[in-house]
Design a protein around this motif. Structure first.
Motif, mmCIF file in Angstrom:
data_model
loop_
_atom_site.group_PDB
_atom_site.id
_atom_site.type_symbol
_atom_site.label_atom_id
_atom_site.label_comp_id
_atom_site.label_asym_id
_atom_site.label_seq_id
_atom_site.Cartn_x
_atom_site.Cartn_y
_atom_site.Cartn_z
ATOM 1 N N MET A 154 0.612 -1.294 -0.158
ATOM 2 C CA MET A 154 -0.060 0.020 -0.039
ATOM 3 C C MET A 154 1.002 1.261 0.142
ATOM 4 N N ALA A 155 2.138 1.267 0.728
ATOM 5 C CA ALA A 155 2.834 2.340 0.692
ATOM 6 C C ALA A 155 3.578 2.756 -0.511
ATOM 7 N N LYS A 156 3.595 1.697 -1.685
ATOM 8 C CA LYS A 156 3.838 1.737 -2.940
ATOM 9 C C LYS A 156 2.890 2.437 -3.874
ATOM 10 N N SER A 157 1.332 2.749 -3.319
ATOM 11 C CA SER A 157 0.648 3.007 -4.300
ATOM 12 C C SER A 157 0.463 4.865 -4.184
ATOM 13 N N ASN A 158 0.208 5.063 -5.185
ATOM 14 C CA ASN A 158 0.157 6.681 -5.398
ATOM 15 C C ASN A 158 -0.954 7.106 -4.272
ATOM 16 N N LYS A 159 -2.164 6.379 -4.282
ATOM 17 C CA LYS A 159 -3.199 6.820 -3.515
ATOM 18 C C LYS A 159 -3.083 7.071 -1.919
ATOM 19 N N TRP A 160 -2.055 6.118 -1.581
ATOM 20 C CA TRP A 160 -1.824 5.984 0.055
ATOM 21 C C TRP A 160 -0.385 6.393 0.398
ATOM 22 N N CYS A 161 0.391 6.678 -0.623
ATOM 23 C CA CYS A 161 1.982 6.541 -0.237
ATOM 24 C C CYS A 161 2.219 7.799 0.808
ATOM 25 N N SER A 162 1.500 9.022 0.613
ATOM 26 C CA SER A 162 1.806 10.090 1.181
ATOM 27 C C SER A 162 1.389 10.068 2.695
ATOM 28 N N TYR A 163 0.703 9.116 3.033
ATOM 29 C CA TYR A 163 0.176 8.831 4.438
ATOM 30 C C TYR A 163 0.931 7.815 4.895
ATOM 31 N N MET A 164 1.598 7.018 4.299
ATOM 32 C CA MET A 164 2.304 5.940 4.723
ATOM 33 C C MET A 164 4.006 5.992 4.715
ATOM 34 N N THR A 165 4.258 7.313 5.385
ATOM 35 C CA THR A 165 5.814 7.458 5.352
ATOM 36 C C THR A 165 6.454 6.968 6.388
ATOM 37 N N ASN A 166 7.742 6.850 6.671
ATOM 38 C CA ASN A 166 8.374 6.334 7.877
ATOM 39 C C ASN A 166 8.199 4.808 8.099
ATOM 40 N N LEU A 167 7.798 4.093 6.819
ATOM 41 C CA LEU A 167 7.406 2.690 6.917
ATOM 42 C C LEU A 167 8.259 1.820 7.728
ATOM 43 N N LYS A 168 9.457 2.011 7.521
ATOM 44 C CA LYS A 168 10.470 1.159 8.417
ATOM 45 C C LYS A 168 10.247 1.041 9.927
ATOM 46 N N ARG A 169 9.607 2.038 10.349
ATOM 47 C CA ARG A 169 9.347 2.291 11.854
ATOM 48 C C ARG A 169 7.987 1.464 12.385
ATOM 49 N N TYR A 170 7.245 0.709 11.465
ATOM 50 C CA TYR A 170 6.115 0.230 11.551
ATOM 51 C C TYR A 170 6.107 -1.333 11.089
ATOM 52 N N PRO A 222 -0.808 1.805 12.393
ATOM 53 C CA PRO A 222 -0.363 3.188 12.799
ATOM 54 C C PRO A 222 -0.141 4.593 11.649
ATOM 55 N N PHE A 223 -0.843 4.051 10.424
ATOM 56 C CA PHE A 223 -1.263 5.014 9.515
ATOM 57 C C PHE A 223 -2.334 5.625 9.517
ATOM 58 N N ILE A 224 -3.395 5.216 10.160
ATOM 59 C CA ILE A 224 -4.895 5.549 10.305
ATOM 60 C C ILE A 224 -4.929 6.952 10.726
ATOM 61 N N ASN A 230 -12.687 11.135 6.439
ATOM 62 C CA ASN A 230 -13.637 10.718 5.412
ATOM 63 C C ASN A 230 -12.755 9.843 4.249
ATOM 64 N N GLU A 231 -11.613 9.542 4.406
ATOM 65 C CA GLU A 231 -10.951 8.508 3.604
ATOM 66 C C GLU A 231 -10.544 7.280 4.227
ATOM 67 N N ILE A 232 -10.813 7.076 5.756
ATOM 68 C CA ILE A 232 -10.277 5.929 6.342
ATOM 69 C C ILE A 232 -11.166 4.565 5.855
ATOM 70 N N GLY A 233 -12.350 4.631 5.450
ATOM 71 C CA GLY A 233 -13.209 3.768 4.863
ATOM 72 C C GLY A 233 -12.671 3.070 3.704
ATOM 73 N N ASN A 234 -12.210 4.140 2.855
ATOM 74 C CA ASN A 234 -11.571 3.713 1.742
ATOM 75 C C ASN A 234 -10.377 2.966 1.919
ATOM 76 N N GLU A 237 -11.012 -0.560 3.215
ATOM 77 C CA GLU A 237 -11.361 -1.432 2.110
ATOM 78 C C GLU A 237 -10.139 -1.875 1.188
ATOM 79 N N ASP A 238 -9.231 -0.825 0.747
ATOM 80 C CA ASP A 238 -8.071 -1.299 0.114
ATOM 81 C C ASP A 238 -7.256 -2.015 0.790
ATOM 82 N N TYR A 239 -7.099 -1.916 2.008
ATOM 83 C CA TYR A 239 -6.283 -2.713 3.005
ATOM 84 C C TYR A 239 -6.755 -4.395 2.929
ATOM 85 N N LEU A 240 -8.000 -4.536 3.083
ATOM 86 C CA LEU A 240 -8.611 -5.816 2.910
ATOM 87 C C LEU A 240 -8.487 -6.330 1.369
ATOM 88 N N ASN A 241 -8.845 -5.544 0.380
ATOM 89 C CA ASN A 241 -8.205 -6.146 -0.752
ATOM 90 C C ASN A 241 -6.872 -6.704 -0.995
#
Length: 280
Positions: A154-170, A222-224, A230-234, A237-241
């Protein structure tokens, strides 16, 4: 969002593994009277009170639960009250520990905390320094879990990468390790511990439904907190997919009594268990 309250309702995986470790490894711990006990990463306090406390001698002098999250500490304090138990905020990977905690504890436990810690050497050093001579640790934490692969995808996707920074810490520092047991053993030995047990247990946890898995993910992901409400539901959903796309995870579909399909999600992972002591 009240993350502590949500976590307390969806921490079945953590409590299941804590019970497994207590049932199978607590017998290796030696007890005396009036001992001072530390629980590192006590979170909402459920594991400490429901799993650990009933199994340790009742004549301990003091039990301190710690967590890096002030919200978790406040939640645990408000929920569990005892003259012999307290909760304090503490970062186990801090460059220094409270002076009053040096050589203070007879036993240190930690359940499902240390995989959050990038600075493994510092965390082990701090626990060693907080133990009295002859004191013991019993710790358990994730060595690897396919959920970390979901984070990485998910951290590699354009949709969520800006929220999933410092991935190594998690992600557990051992998730991609070729020899995780040896790596952990080396750290413990270099910090001065005498090792009794250092092993990985192959475990599988079954989520009863994707809805429960979604709530569990929301409680610990940790990224929630970085994602707009308003984007948490999406995001979930992507997480479960992504979970459904992982070959390492098994999804079992069955019919219930109402003739509706139910899906159970079997997640395999590797769990560290270590028992070690500080030389006298």
């Amino acid at each position: 969002m009240d993350r502590a309250s949500l976590y307390s309702r969806y921490n079945g995986l953590q409590k299941t593994d804590a019970s497994f470790v207590v049932d199978n490894y607590l017998r290796l711990v030696k007890w005396r009277s009036d001992e001072v006990v530390l629980d590192v990463g006590s979170g909402d306090g459920d594991v400490l009170f429901d799993v650990l406390l009933p199994e340790i001698p009742h004549d301990f002098a003091k039990l301190v639960g710690t967590d890096v999250s002030e919200e978790m500490v406040d939640f645990a304090r408000s929920r569990y009250k005892s003259d012999k138990i307290d909760f304090v905020a503490l970062d186990i990977s801090s460059a220094s520990i409270l002076p009053e905690f040096h050589d203070f504890f007879d036993h240190i436990f930690s359940f499902y905390c240390l995989h959050w810690v990038v600075e493994q050497r510092q965390a082990m050093k701090n626990m060693f320094d907080m133990l009295k001579p002859g004191g013991e640790i019993l710790v358990t934490f994730l060595a690897s879990n396919p959920i970390y692969d979901v984070y990485e995808r998910m951290a590699k996707s354009n949709k969520w990468c800006s929220y999933m920074t410092n991935l190594k810490r998690y992600i557990s520092p051992y998730h991609h390790s070729e020899n995780p047991e040896t790596e952990l053993e080396d750290i413990l030995k270099k910090e001065g511990f005498l090792i009794r047990v250092c092993r990985m247990e192959d475990r599988t946890y079954t989520f009863p439904s994707f809805s429960v898995m979604a709530k569990s993910a929301e409680a610990v992901n940790p990224f929630i907190k970085k994602i707009p409400e308003n984007e948490i539901g999406n995001y979930i959903e992507d997480y479960l997919n992504e979970v459904k796309n992982l070959e390492t995870i098994t999804i079992e579909t069955t019919n219930n009594d109402n003739n509706n399909n139910e899906e159970k999600i079997h997640v395999p992972y590797k769990l560290f268990v270590a028992v070690a002591s500080k030389p006298v």
